[in-house]
Design a protein around this motif. Structure first.
Motif, PDB file in Angstrom:
ATOM      1  N   GLN A 166       0.789  -1.231   0.000  1.00 14.75           N
ATOM      2  CA  GLN A 166       0.000   0.000   0.000  1.00 14.75           C
ATOM      3  C   GLN A 166       0.825   1.288   0.000  1.00 14.75           C
ATOM      4  OE1 GLN A 166      -3.278  -0.215  -0.337  1.00 14.75           O
ATOM      5  NE2 GLN A 166      -3.213  -2.449  -0.239  1.00 14.75           N
ATOM      6  N   THR A 167       2.063   1.225   0.454  1.00 12.52           N
ATOM      7  CA  THR A 167       2.844   2.459   0.578  1.00 12.52           C
ATOM      8  C   THR A 167       4.111   2.457  -0.271  1.00 12.52           C
ATOM      9  OG1 THR A 167       4.197   1.708   2.468  1.00 12.52           O
ATOM     10  CG2 THR A 167       2.031   2.663   2.959  1.00 12.52           C
ATOM     11  N   THR A 168       4.344   1.394  -1.045  1.00  9.13           N
ATOM     12  CA  THR A 168       5.514   1.341  -1.923  1.00  9.13           C
ATOM     13  C   THR A 168       5.063   0.955  -3.336  1.00  9.13           C
ATOM     14  OG1 THR A 168       6.092  -1.020  -1.766  1.00  9.13           O
ATOM     15  CG2 THR A 168       6.776   0.402   0.068  1.00  9.13           C
ATOM     16  N   ALA A 169       5.992   0.967  -4.255  1.00  8.53           N
ATOM     17  CA  ALA A 169       5.684   0.608  -5.647  1.00  8.53           C
ATOM     18  C   ALA A 169       5.920  -0.873  -5.909  1.00  8.53           C
ATOM     19  CB  ALA A 169       6.544   1.454  -6.583  1.00  8.53           C
ATOM     20  N   TYR A 170       5.947  -1.686  -4.860  1.00 11.65           N
ATOM     21  CA  TYR A 170       6.291  -3.105  -4.981  1.00 11.65           C
ATOM     22  C   TYR A 170       5.453  -3.825  -6.040  1.00 11.65           C
ATOM     23  CZ  TYR A 170       6.810  -8.033  -3.703  1.00 11.65           C
ATOM     24  OH  TYR A 170       7.036  -9.388  -3.725  1.00 11.65           O
ATOM     25  N   ASP A 171       4.144  -3.582  -6.053  1.00  7.36           N
ATOM     26  CA  ASP A 171       3.261  -4.315  -6.962  1.00  7.36           C
ATOM     27  C   ASP A 171       3.532  -4.000  -8.430  1.00  7.36           C
ATOM     28  OD1 ASP A 171       2.028  -5.563  -4.861  1.00  7.36           O
ATOM     29  OD2 ASP A 171       0.396  -4.101  -4.707  1.00  7.36           O
ATOM     30  N   HIS A 172       4.248  -2.919  -8.697  1.00 10.72           N
ATOM     31  CA  HIS A 172       4.510  -2.527 -10.086  1.00 10.72           C
ATOM     32  C   HIS A 172       5.997  -2.624 -10.441  1.00 10.72           C
ATOM     33  CE1 HIS A 172       0.397  -1.084 -10.111  1.00 10.72           C
ATOM     34  NE2 HIS A 172       0.664  -0.380  -9.017  1.00 10.72           N
ATOM     35  N   MET A 173       6.773  -3.149  -9.515  1.00 13.45           N
ATOM     36  CA  MET A 173       8.208  -3.258  -9.776  1.00 13.45           C
ATOM     37  C   MET A 173       8.513  -4.402 -10.742  1.00 13.45           C
ATOM     38  SD  MET A 173      10.057  -2.781  -6.083  1.00 13.45           S
ATOM     39  CE  MET A 173      10.181  -1.199  -5.280  1.00 13.45           C
ATOM     40  N   HIS A 174       9.542  -4.196 -11.560  1.00 12.87           N
ATOM     41  CA  HIS A 174      10.076  -5.279 -12.379  1.00 12.87           C
ATOM     42  C   HIS A 174      11.262  -5.864 -11.616  1.00 12.87           C
ATOM     43  CE1 HIS A 174      11.300  -7.688 -15.770  1.00 12.87           C
ATOM     44  NE2 HIS A 174      12.524  -7.199 -15.650  1.00 12.87           N
ATOM     45  N   ILE A 175      11.079  -7.067 -11.109  1.00 14.69           N
ATOM     46  CA  ILE A 175      12.122  -7.706 -10.301  1.00 14.69           C
ATOM     47  C   ILE A 175      12.742  -8.833 -11.105  1.00 14.69           C
ATOM     48  CG2 ILE A 175      12.617  -8.937  -8.155  1.00 14.69           C
ATOM     49  CD1 ILE A 175      10.204  -7.524  -6.925  1.00 14.69           C
ATOM     50  N   ALA A 176      14.049  -8.798 -11.240  1.00 14.35           N
ATOM     51  CA  ALA A 176      14.758  -9.809 -12.030  1.00 14.35           C
ATOM     52  C   ALA A 176      14.509 -11.201 -11.480  1.00 14.35           C
ATOM     53  CB  ALA A 176      16.262  -9.496 -12.028  1.00 14.35           C
ATOM     54  N   ARG A 177      14.376 -12.154 -12.395  1.00 13.46           N
ATOM     55  CA  ARG A 177      14.156 -13.546 -11.988  1.00 13.46           C
ATOM     56  C   ARG A 177      15.488 -14.189 -11.593  1.00 13.46           C
ATOM     57  NH1 ARG A 177       9.283 -15.875 -13.161  1.00 13.46           N
ATOM     58  NH2 ARG A 177       7.782 -14.588 -14.295  1.00 13.46           N
ATOM     59  N   ARG A 207      13.351 -11.559  -2.526  1.00  9.47           N
ATOM     60  CA  ARG A 207      13.500 -11.500  -1.067  1.00  9.47           C
ATOM     61  C   ARG A 207      14.298 -10.272  -0.661  1.00  9.47           C
ATOM     62  NH1 ARG A 207      15.744 -16.864   1.450  1.00  9.47           N
ATOM     63  NH2 ARG A 207      13.802 -17.556   0.444  1.00  9.47           N
ATOM     64  N   ALA A 208      15.338  -9.962  -1.428  1.00 12.18           N
ATOM     65  CA  ALA A 208      16.165  -8.796  -1.119  1.00 12.18           C
ATOM     66  C   ALA A 208      15.357  -7.504  -1.267  1.00 12.18           C
ATOM     67  CB  ALA A 208      17.386  -8.762  -2.038  1.00 12.18           C
ATOM     68  N   VAL A 209      14.539  -7.426  -2.317  1.00 13.22           N
ATOM     69  CA  VAL A 209      13.701  -6.242  -2.520  1.00 13.22           C
ATOM     70  C   VAL A 209      12.722  -6.095  -1.373  1.00 13.22           C
ATOM     71  CG1 VAL A 209      11.883  -5.243  -3.961  1.00 13.22           C
ATOM     72  CG2 VAL A 209      13.922  -6.239  -5.028  1.00 13.22           C
ATOM     73  N   ARG A 210      12.101  -7.182  -0.976  1.00 11.54           N
ATOM     74  CA  ARG A 210      11.130  -7.120   0.112  1.00 11.54           C
ATOM     75  C   ARG A 210      11.807  -6.718   1.422  1.00 11.54           C
ATOM     76  NH1 ARG A 210       6.878 -12.027  -0.888  1.00 11.54           N
ATOM     77  NH2 ARG A 210       6.297 -11.471   1.228  1.00 11.54           N
ATOM     78  N   ARG A 211      13.028  -7.194   1.622  1.00  9.32           N
ATOM     79  CA  ARG A 211      13.762  -6.823   2.837  1.00  9.32           C
ATOM     80  C   ARG A 211      14.063  -5.327   2.858  1.00  9.32           C
ATOM     81  NH1 ARG A 211      18.186  -9.494   1.980  1.00  9.32           N
ATOM     82  NH2 ARG A 211      17.250 -11.481   2.608  1.00  9.32           N
ATOM     83  N   GLU A 212      14.457  -4.793   1.698  1.00  4.47           N
ATOM     84  CA  GLU A 212      14.760  -3.363   1.609  1.00  4.47           C
ATOM     85  C   GLU A 212      13.502  -2.528   1.860  1.00  4.47           C
ATOM     86  OE1 GLU A 212      16.194  -0.028  -1.686  1.00  4.47           O
ATOM     87  OE2 GLU A 212      16.478  -2.172  -2.099  1.00  4.47           O
ATOM     88  N   LEU A 213      12.387  -2.931   1.276  1.00  5.88           N
ATOM     89  CA  LEU A 213      11.135  -2.194   1.472  1.00  5.88           C
ATOM     90  C   LEU A 213      10.664  -2.292   2.917  1.00  5.88           C
ATOM     91  CD1 LEU A 213       9.205  -3.131  -1.799  1.00  5.88           C
ATOM     92  CD2 LEU A 213      10.476  -1.037  -1.291  1.00  5.88           C
ATOM     93  N   ALA A 214      10.897  -3.440   3.542  1.00  2.09           N
ATOM     94  CA  ALA A 214      10.515  -3.604   4.948  1.00  2.09           C
ATOM     95  C   ALA A 214      11.309  -2.644   5.832  1.00  2.09           C
ATOM     96  CB  ALA A 214      10.747  -5.049   5.390  1.00  2.09           C
ATOM     97  N   GLU A 215      12.591  -2.453   5.507  1.00  2.00           N
ATOM     98  CA  GLU A 215      13.413  -1.521   6.286  1.00  2.00           C
ATOM     99  C   GLU A 215      12.885  -0.095   6.156  1.00  2.00           C
ATOM    100  OE1 GLU A 215      17.355  -2.120   4.869  1.00  2.00           O
ATOM    101  OE2 GLU A 215      17.604  -4.082   5.836  1.00  2.00           O
ATOM    102  N   ARG A 216      12.444   0.263   4.943  1.00  2.00           N
ATOM    103  CA  ARG A 216      11.873   1.600   4.752  1.00  2.00           C
ATOM    104  C   ARG A 216      10.583   1.750   5.572  1.00  2.00           C
ATOM    105  NH1 ARG A 216      11.836   2.433  -1.787  1.00  2.00           N
ATOM    106  NH2 ARG A 216      13.968   1.755  -2.238  1.00  2.00           N
ATOM    107  N   SER A 217       9.769   0.719   5.553  1.00  2.00           N
ATOM    108  CA  SER A 217       8.510   0.769   6.296  1.00  2.00           C
ATOM    109  C   SER A 217       8.773   0.900   7.792  1.00  2.00           C
ATOM    110  CB  SER A 217       7.681  -0.487   6.015  1.00  2.00           C
ATOM    111  OG  SER A 217       7.292  -0.548   4.657  1.00  2.00           O
TER     112      SER A 217
END
Length: 224
Positions: A173-184, A190-200
């Protein structure tokens, strides 16, 4: 197979009446019929009553049952007995009592979980109303039965469920996670989610300390 065990697990093949049992091909007896999954009461009764083949396949990372093959005459009798039982007023009363008990349990959990979210947030008094608004939003999204969210698991303590639910809500709800292009690449998501969690968490700390939130705060925007 032990005398007590009446269901054998077989794997589906591309032939409708042929299956794999311990790596060997087996064919369903002519007088057997297929009973698809969907009625747990019927499935349990059949497994207890007669020999069954439980058909499974692999879905994602788990084994999923899709139904049973059983003697057709036994299936019809069990179905008839169940129908008679389920139309009995005593059974219907028990069913209604169980439904009301589930509703009461769910209502109690909603209250308990919402409080656990507020406890995790631990916002300064000046932001108490915001904390309850956020708790409402997280609870409404996470708590419904069958939602499959971390809030529904009992494998971790309530406080950890609340924390994980808040971080997940903020990620969507507060980041652009749902629209991010994350490399396969293994570990990248997991790394992206960890970084966003730190921001939250950093944003939550501002409200805990009673500080001034950033202009155009994504948390306030999401709640509005």
């Amino acid at each position: 197979m032990s005398p007590e065990k009446k269901d054998i697990q077989v794997w589906r093949t591309n032939r409708p009446r042929d299956f794999l049992l311990n790596g060997k091909s087996v064919t369903v007896p002519d007088n057997w019929i297929f009973v698809p999954s969907g009625d747990p009461g019927l499935t349990r009764r059949l497994k207890h009553t007669t020999l069954c083949w439980q058909v499974v396949h692999k879905r994602k990372n788990r084994i999923e049952a899709i139904g049973l093959w059983c003697d057709g005459s036994v299936v019809e009798k069990v179905k008839a007995d169940l129908e008679e039982e389920r139309n009995n007023p005593v059974y219907l009363r028990k069913l209604e009592q169980a439904r009301l008990a589930r509703i009461a349990k769910q209502d109690a959990y909603v209250v308990e979980f919402r409080q656990a979210v507020v406890d995790f947030l631990n916002f300064a008094p000046v932001y108490e109303e915001l904390a309850w608004d956020l708790a409402d939003a997280v609870t409404d999204l996470s708590i419904p039965v069958g939602s499959g969210t971390v809030a529904r698991t009992e494998r971790i303590p309530l406080a950890q469920r609340a924390e994980a639910a808040v971080i997940a809500w903020m990620r969507h709800q507060t980041t652009a996670y749902d629209h991010m292009h994350i490399a396969r690449v293994k570990g990248e998501r997991r790394a992206v989610r960890r970084e966003l969690a730190e921001r939250s968490r950093a944003l939550l700390e501002i409200y805990r300390a009673g500080g001034e939130p950033p202009e155009n705060c994504p948390l306030k925007a999401a709640l509005q």
